[in-house]
Design an enzyme around this catalytic site. Structure first.
Site, PDB file in Angstrom:
ATOM      1  N   THR A  13      -2.516   2.727   5.250  1.00 10.44           N
ATOM      2  CA  THR A  13      -2.090   2.275   6.850  1.00 10.44           C
ATOM      3  C   THR A  13      -2.500   3.231   7.250  1.00 10.44           C
ATOM      4  O   THR A  13      -2.856   3.490   8.859  1.00 10.44           O
ATOM      5  CB  THR A  13      -1.151   1.746   6.650  1.00 10.44           C
ATOM      6  OG1 THR A  13      -1.232   0.333   5.340  1.00 10.44           O
ATOM      7  CG2 THR A  13      -0.912   0.967   7.982  1.00 10.44           C
ATOM      8  N   ASP A  56      -6.865   3.097  -0.095  1.00 10.04           N
ATOM      9  CA  ASP A  56      -6.292   2.215  -0.771  1.00 10.04           C
ATOM     10  C   ASP A  56      -4.881   3.517  -1.540  1.00 10.04           C
ATOM     11  O   ASP A  56      -6.105   3.008  -2.886  1.00 10.04           O
ATOM     12  CB  ASP A  56      -5.976   0.677  -0.529  1.00 10.04           C
ATOM     13  CG  ASP A  56      -5.154  -0.571  -0.189  1.00 10.04           C
ATOM     14  OD1 ASP A  56      -4.551  -1.086   0.455  1.00 10.04           O
ATOM     15  OD2 ASP A  56      -4.171   0.152  -1.300  1.00 10.04           O
ATOM     16  N   THR A 271      16.046   3.124 -17.065  1.00  5.26           N
ATOM     17  CA  THR A 271      16.720   2.047 -17.034  1.00  5.26           C
ATOM     18  C   THR A 271      16.326   1.246 -15.447  1.00  5.26           C
ATOM     19  O   THR A 271      15.467   1.650 -15.146  1.00  5.26           O
ATOM     20  CB  THR A 271      17.997   2.033 -16.469  1.00  5.26           C
ATOM     21  OG1 THR A 271      18.394   1.005 -16.176  1.00  5.26           O
ATOM     22  CG2 THR A 271      18.437   2.772 -15.521  1.00  5.26           C
ATOM     23  N   GLN A 272      16.077  -0.232 -16.448  1.00  2.00           N
ATOM     24  CA  GLN A 272      15.355  -1.293 -14.563  1.00  2.00           C
ATOM     25  C   GLN A 272      16.278  -0.426 -14.212  1.00  2.00           C
ATOM     26  O   GLN A 272      15.687  -1.195 -12.755  1.00  2.00           O
ATOM     27  CB  GLN A 272      15.489  -2.298 -15.724  1.00  2.00           C
ATOM     28  CG  GLN A 272      14.364  -2.746 -16.479  1.00  2.00           C
ATOM     29  CD  GLN A 272      14.392  -4.439 -16.638  1.00  2.00           C
ATOM     30  OE1 GLN A 272      15.311  -5.337 -16.463  1.00  2.00           O
ATOM     31  NE2 GLN A 272      13.815  -4.659 -18.222  1.00  2.00           N
TER      32      GLN A 272
END
Ligand code: ASP
Length: 341
Positions: A13, A56, A271-272
Site C-alpha cells: 500500500t 502485494d 504458543t498460540q
C-alpha cells in the site's frame, strides 16, 4: 560527507497513489521526491531502488527475501542504513527472515509500510517513511539490527507481529519492548539493541520451504493431524499449541507426533497466545511433547518460528542435530535467552 540511506521498495500500500480516476496504482520509486517533497529537507542523501517485480506482500516468498537481501548486500558498503518499504500483511515475516539471513550485521535495516497509500490525504506512510529514514541514518543511536518501524514505534523485526487490519498502530511486539519511540524527539533504549557485528557480514540465502504449521483447536481430528504430518517431503513442523505450550494427551495425537519424529521431521512447540511463553513440562499436557523431543519455542512469534525453521533447514540440510540445537536458542534476539519459567 553526508550520510546515505537506500530505500528498497518491494510493493504494498505504501507505494501507491491515486490516479486521475481515483484508483490506486503503484508509483515509480524514482518519483518519490514528487510524492514526498519533504525528503528534500533531509540532511542525508536518499537513493531508491526497487524489486524487479513489485508485489502485494501476500505474494511474498523466500525468493523475494533473497532478492531484497542481495540488493542490500551489493550496496552494503555504500550506505549507512537501509529502509525497506513493504506491504504490511507479511512484513513481520520478511523482517524475521532478513534478521536470520544477515549474520554480523553492523548497519540498520528498517522495514516500514502504511495502512493508507502515500497518495491519500490521511496517509500514515509519510510519517512512517520519514521516521524510518531518520532512524536508519541516526548517529546518536546506531541500531545494528533488522527492525520494523510503524506508528511511532521501532520494534525488533523478528519480535513484531501485525495485529490490526484497521488501526494505524498495526504492529505490536508482545514479548520484547520497542527499541525506540518517536515523539517530539526519538527516545532510544540502546541497552536493548543487539551488539554491532564485528566480523565480516555474511548473507545466508538458503531456505527450505518444506515446513508446515499445525494449529491445534479443540476437536481437531486425527485425519487432519495425520494429513499435515504426512505431507510429502515435509522436514519440519511448528505446532501452535495452547497456553504455555499444551497439546492433547490422547494416544492418537502422541502416536502421530512420535511417528513424525521417527521419520526425521523436526517439531517445534510455539504458543498460540500472542504474549507469554512456552514452558515445557509445566503441565502434563506439555510434558509429553518434551519427552518426545519436541523443541520448545519459548516466547518466539509464529513469524519468527516459520522463517527460522526454513532458514535453519535450508542452511544446514545435512545437520539435523544442529538445526534442533539452534531452534532452541536465540540466534538474533528472536526469543528469550533462557527457558522461561
Ligand atoms: N496487501 C497489502 C500488502 O501487504 C497491504 C499493505 O500494504 O498494507 O502488500
Amino acid at each position: 560527507m553526508k550520510d546515505r540511506v537506500l530505500i528498497v521498495y518491494t510493493g504494498g500500500t505504501i507505494g501507491m497513489v491515486q490516479d486521475e480516476r481515483g484508483s490506486l496504482r503503484p508509483f515509480p520509486m524514482e518519483h518519490i521526491y514528487d510524492v514526498l517533497p519533504e525528503l528534500r529537507k533531509c540532511p542525508y542523501t536518499v537513493d531508491t531502488c526497487q524489486l524487479e517485480r513489485i508485489i502485494d506482500s501476500s505474494n511474498m516468498t523466500p525468493d523475494f527475501w533473497v532478492d531484497i537481501a542481495e540488493i542490500i548486500e551489493k550496496r552494503y558498503d555504500d550506505y549507512d542504513g537501509f529502509v525497506v518499504l513493504h506491504g504490511t500483511d507479511t512484513m513481520a515475516y520478511t523482517a524475521s527472515a532478513l534478521s536470520f539471513m544477515f549474520k554480523n550485521l553492523s548497519k540498520p535495516i528498517i522495514l516500514t509500510g502504511s495502512q493508507l497509500p502515500m497518495g491519500v490525504l490521511r496517509t500514515d506512510g509519510r510519517e512512517n517513511i520519514i521516521c524510518a529514514l531518520e532512524l536508519a541514518s541516526c548517529r546518536e543511536a546506531f541500531i545494528p539490527e533488522v527492525c520494523l518501524f510503524f506508528e511511532n514505534h521501532l520494534y525488533r523485526g523478528n519480535r513484531s507481529t501485525k495485529v490490526s487490519a484497521e488501526n494505524f498502530d498495526a504492529f505490536m511486539s508482545f514479548n520484547f519492548p520497542s527499541l525506540a519511540k518517536a515523539g517530539i524527539n526519538f527516545s532510544f533504549k540502546p541497552h536493548l539493541f543487539l551488539p554491532k557485528g564485528t566480523q565480516p557480514l555474511e548473507v545466508r540465502k538458503r531456505f527450505d520451504r518444506n515446513i508446515a504449521v499445525l494449529k491445534l483447536f479443540p476437536g481437531i481430528t486425527p485425519q487432519v493431524v495425520r494429513a499435515i504430518l504426512g505431507a510429502e517431503g515435509l522436514h519440519g513442523v511448528i505446532v501452535e499449541t495452547f497456553g504455555s505450550g499444551n497439546a492433547p494427551t490422547e494416544p492418537w495425537f502422541i502416536e502421530a507426533m512420535e511417528d513424525a519424529l521417527k521419520r526425521g521431521i523436526i517439531v517445534m512447540n510455539v504458543t498460540q497466545c500472542k504474549a507469554g511463553s512456552v514452558v515445557m513440562c509445566q503441565y502434563e499436557a506439555s510434558y509429553e511433547m518434551s519427552r518426545m523431543g519436541i523443541i520448545g519455542g519459548r516466547d518466539i512469534t509464529l513469524e519468527a518460528a516459520v522463517t527460522k525453521m526454513m532458514y535453519l533447514l535450508g542452511t544446514y540440510p545435512d545437520n539435523p542435530a544442529h538445526v534442533r540445537k539452534c531452534l532452541g536458542e536465540s540466534l538474533r534476539g528472536e526469543m528469550a535467552d533462557t527457558p522461561c519459567k
